[in-house]
Enzyme design. Structure first.
Site, short mmCIF file in Angstrom:
data_model
loop_
_atom_site.label_atom_id
_atom_site.label_comp_id
_atom_site.label_asym_id
_atom_site.label_seq_id
_atom_site.Cartn_x
_atom_site.Cartn_y
_atom_site.Cartn_z
N CYS A 91 6.20 12.23 7.15
CA CYS A 91 7.44 12.94 6.83
C CYS A 91 7.47 13.18 5.33
O CYS A 91 7.19 12.27 4.53
CB CYS A 91 8.66 12.13 7.28
N CYS B 208 9.38 10.79 2.77
CA CYS B 208 9.26 9.34 2.94
C CYS B 208 8.07 8.78 2.19
O CYS B 208 6.96 9.33 2.25
CB CYS B 208 9.14 9.02 4.43
N CYS C 160 12.41 3.11 2.02
CA CYS C 160 11.31 2.62 2.83
C CYS C 160 9.97 3.00 2.20
O CYS C 160 9.71 4.18 1.94
CB CYS C 160 11.42 3.21 4.23
N GLU D 270 6.58 -4.21 3.97
CA GLU D 270 7.93 -4.46 3.46
C GLU D 270 8.90 -4.88 4.57
O GLU D 270 8.74 -4.51 5.73
CB GLU D 270 8.50 -3.19 2.82
N CYS E 258 15.71 -5.11 8.28
CA CYS E 258 14.98 -3.88 8.58
C CYS E 258 13.50 -4.25 8.70
O CYS E 258 12.88 -4.69 7.73
CB CYS E 258 15.20 -2.85 7.47
N CYS F 100 1.97 4.59 7.67
CA CYS F 100 2.52 5.42 8.75
C CYS F 100 1.78 6.74 8.79
O CYS F 100 1.46 7.32 7.75
CB CYS F 100 4.01 5.65 8.49
#
Length: 352
Positions: free
Chosen positions: A114, A117, A336, A90, A103, A110
């Site tokens: 977290c 997220c 995100c 993205e 961004c 990832c």
């Protein structure tokens, strides 16, 4: 083939020497690529026909392709881009009074996991190459050019999917390419890198000699709470993180931004505000309060407007500079990782 969008000017100059060319050939290529926005070697009229054939044989100027596009009522554009190997990532264009900011994602997926997220749902699949990060900006520039309003990308924030310091060398090359005067010429003060707290990366970044900005994804003012929200804190608790931040400020001479996502009844209390004041005391940073963009992937809820402003008031009354981040794309998959997670879910559903 080597993608020229992934080479810093210095690396391209060295490559031209290997090709038996003079270093100025690299400057010519940068001019065609970034200033004149040429995408075909045949258009590079001041380069000999024979060397253009070499370029076509060994090098390319490939960009990611748009797999899915969402446009918000406020003009925010979110793209899901497909890379050459079929992976998807993205990127988001945000419009401010002072310019257009993109961004940028630094990884496919990832590993930081977290809990709030969407980016970490599938885990890290691979690092992005410099050309794939530069490509995100170039694709957005192409969209802006199509609008015919004379706009282009003026700011870049490496705050998309991924942990930038987990892909350190590629991110540094990306920064040097977009910051280079012969490259995209985005000013250093207009470039921000955000980390959840990889200490080695913070120490290295402090010594890069860059005038770019550093943001810290903090989101909690004490170890117990941050451990529950961000696994990285178990490896690098707040005492170690704050020491690294002070090292960065001393070496780089730059202030940091503390990103603080407000989660209802979790980290938005006045007690948390007090702890935050005490935590960052002695650093030259300011706090960017972020209203949470809710997702169906977890149970976190957005803090109420009253709690957000009460938190802000407490910080400012106790001498901490703080702002509430302007929201973009609230009517699309703005958070995100949301669009990719949604798309991956649709693909899974289709296979059932």
């Amino acid at each position: 083939m080597i993608n020229l969008y992934g080479l810093t000017l210095e690396k391209l100059q060295n490559l031209m020497l290997i090709e038996g060319q003079k270093p100025y050939r690299a400057i010519q290529l940068y001019t065609w690529i970034y200033e004149k926005r040429v995408t075909s070697f045949d258009e590079m009229s001041d380069i000999s026909a024979s060397f253009r054939e070499v370029l076509k044989e060994k090098y390319c100027l490939n960009l990611p392709t748009i797999y899915r596009k969402q446009v918000s009522a406020d003009g925010t554009v979110k793209l899901l881009l497909e890379l050459e190997d079929g992976m998807k990532v993205e990127t988001v264009l945000m419009r401010y009074d002072y310019g257009c900011s993109v961004c940028v994602s630094s990884q496919v997926g990832c590993n930081m996991a977290c809990s709030f997220c969407s980016s970490g749902i599938l885990g890290k699949q691979r690092n992005l190459k410099p050309e794939e990060m530069v490509g995100q900006i170039l694709v957005m520039n192409n969209l802006l050019k199509e609008e015919g309003k004379g706009m282009h990308v003026t700011h870049a924030v490496v705050m998309g999917t991924g942990e930038p310091f987990d892909n350190y060398d590629n991110v540094m090359d990306f920064i040097r390419i977009i910051n280079a005067q012969k490259g995209l010429a985005i000013g250093a003060r207009h470039i921000t890198v955000s980390t959840c707290g990889l200490i080695e990366g913070i120490h290295k970044y402090a010594r890069e000699g860059l005038q770019t900005n550093l943001a810290i994804s903090l989101h909690a003012p004490n170890d117990e709470l941050r451990n529950s929200l961000m696994k990285i804190n178990k490896a690098y608790p707040l005492e170690i993180l704050m020491s690294a931040i002070k090292d960065y400020e001393n070496i780089a001479g730059r202030r940091v931004t503390y990103e603080y996502l407000l989660l209802s009844n979790i980290n938005d209390t006045l007690e948390c505000a007090e702890q935050l004041v005490n935590l960052i005391k002695g650093t030259n940073g300011y706090v960017n309060l972020i209203p949470y963009n809710e997702t169906n992937k977890n149970n976190y809820k957005r803090s109420s407007g009253n709690r957000v402003h009460a938190f802000l008031d407490y910080l400012t009354k106790h001498g901490v500079k703080a702002t509430i981040r302007k929201e973009f794309g609230s009517d699309i998959d703005a958070a995100c990782g949301q669009l990719k997670a949604k798309t991956e879910g649709e693909v899974i559903d289709e296979r059932k």
